[in-house]
Design an enzyme around this catalytic site. Structure first.
Site, PDB file in Angstrom:
ATOM      1  CG  ASP A 122      -4.059   2.321   9.235  1.00 37.36           C
ATOM      2  OD1 ASP A 122      -3.451   1.569   8.456  1.00 37.36           O
ATOM      3  OD2 ASP A 122      -3.473   3.065  10.039  1.00 37.36           O
ATOM      4  CG  ASP A 160      -3.800   1.319   3.668  1.00 38.80           C
ATOM      5  OD1 ASP A 160      -2.970   1.424   2.758  1.00 38.80           O
ATOM      6  OD2 ASP A 160      -3.622   1.778   4.803  1.00 38.80           O
ATOM      7  CG  ASP A 311       4.291   8.109   6.159  1.00 38.00           C
ATOM      8  OD1 ASP A 311       3.424   8.357   5.306  1.00 38.00           O
ATOM      9  OD2 ASP A 311       5.504   8.080   5.900  1.00 38.00           O
TER      10      ASP A 311
END
Length: 337
Positions: A122, A160, A311
């Site tokens: 991330d 991701d 989130d």
């Protein structure tokens, strides 16, 4: 996590009426009262996927029933009674995997997992973390796979990870190593005889030109996977996502894919896309998990992001991955499924 763009000003945004269904949003629900007084859909008895009876949603239902919040509890069963993916911990993935696969086997169902521990995860933002290095990651994946054993399982691999290579968020010096780790992870997981693996490929609003993903996905070993995953933790509609997936599949020799439909019932939030990925108001549950997709390329609709889990710390939310009852209730209240 799982965004097409980022902004560092989200923390300053107001809650925007989550518990009330966010009437300020252009597509906010206007039929709440009717839905709350009409019969709610129940999970299909023949669902192929396992439902966690101890999920945060299930525990919240029990608490609200004890508190006399029967209407809210009934609405939240739209989440609690449906299968959602398990995200095993980075420290000790084995206990939860073994618990889930054993329970699923007793019911003749498939446990769905997300493997999410890639190094430099991330890009250091809301869901920062991951394994300390390549060797640590290989060890984690090996323990993950061994815990599955010969159980029937579906694994969504590293949300991701590939898209962040393409958008440049992950520094270039990590790209080759990451692709190698993903490729090895697919091979290791596929050694388990009844495990299906889908490598994450972002969403249509993130990497808009699907062809940009093709070579990174190939280098990351998608050829050895059962396919790729789209829309994880995002809000793109089924049709938009499937159209994108078909284009990507054509460039990947017909690879199949799965779609996260956990929160896409109202599609994405309008306006500035940089503010649409993190706890957007006015969203709704999407198509319930099923293998009956009506599309030969779409192997399943899944709830990969667990509805009601934050989130990140934006719009009044708790840390990424933490349960947020008010947001969960809003998703259910706005839902037509």
């Amino acid at each position: 996590m799982f965004r097409q763009t980022r902004t560092r000003t989200l923390a300053a945004l107001a809650v925007l009426g989550l518990a009330a269904g966010c009437s300020s949003a252009p597509d906010a629900d206007t039929t709440t009262a009717a839905r709350e007084t009409s019969p709610l859909a129940s999970p299909a008895a023949g669902s192929p996927f396992w439902v966690d009876p101890a999920s945060p949603a299930a525990q919240q239902v029990q608490r609200w029933e004890q508190q006399g919040r029967e209407r809210d509890a009934r609405l939240l069963k739209l989440i609690a009674d449906r299968p959602a993916a398990i995200w095993p911990s980075a420290e000790r993935p084995e206990p939860k995997i073994r618990e889930a696969t054993a329970a699923a086997a007793r019911e003749g169902r498939t446990a769905v997992f997300v493997a999410y521990d890639i190094p430099h995860r991330d890009c250091g933002q809301h869901s920062a973390g991951g394994a300390y290095g390549a060797d640590a990651y290989r060890d984690w994946i090996d323990r993950f796979a061994r815990a599955i054993g010969d159980s029937q399982a579906l694994v969504v691999l590293e949300p991701d990870a590939v898209a962040h290579i393409v958008d440049g968020c992950t520094p270039g010096e990590y790209h080759a190593e990451r692709e190698q780790m993903l490729s090895e992870a697919i091979v290791r997981l596929k050694r388990q005889p009844r495990t299906k693996v889908y490598l994450d490929a972002g969403n249509p609003a993130w990497i808009r030109e699907s062809w940009k993903l093709v070579e990174p996905l190939k280098r990351a070993g998608v050829a050895n996977a059962d396919g790729f995953a789209l829309n994880v933790s995002n809000f793109q509609t089924d049709e938009t996502t499937k159209e994108y997936g078909r284009r990507l599949s054509e460039d990947l020799d017909g690879k199949h894919f799965v779609v996260d439909t956990s929160r896409n019932g109202n599609g994405p939030l309008g306006g500035d896309p940089s503010q649409a990925w993190c706890n957007p108001p006015g969203r709704a549950l999407g198509t319930p998990p099923t293998k009956d997709t009506g599309d030969p390329l779409v192997d399943a609709y899944l709830w990969i992001k667990r509805p009601g889990e934050s989130d990140g710390q934006c719009r009044g939310g708790p840390s990424a991955g933490q349960w947020w009852a008010d947001y969960a209730l809003a998703l259910a209240r706005n839902s037509s499924v």
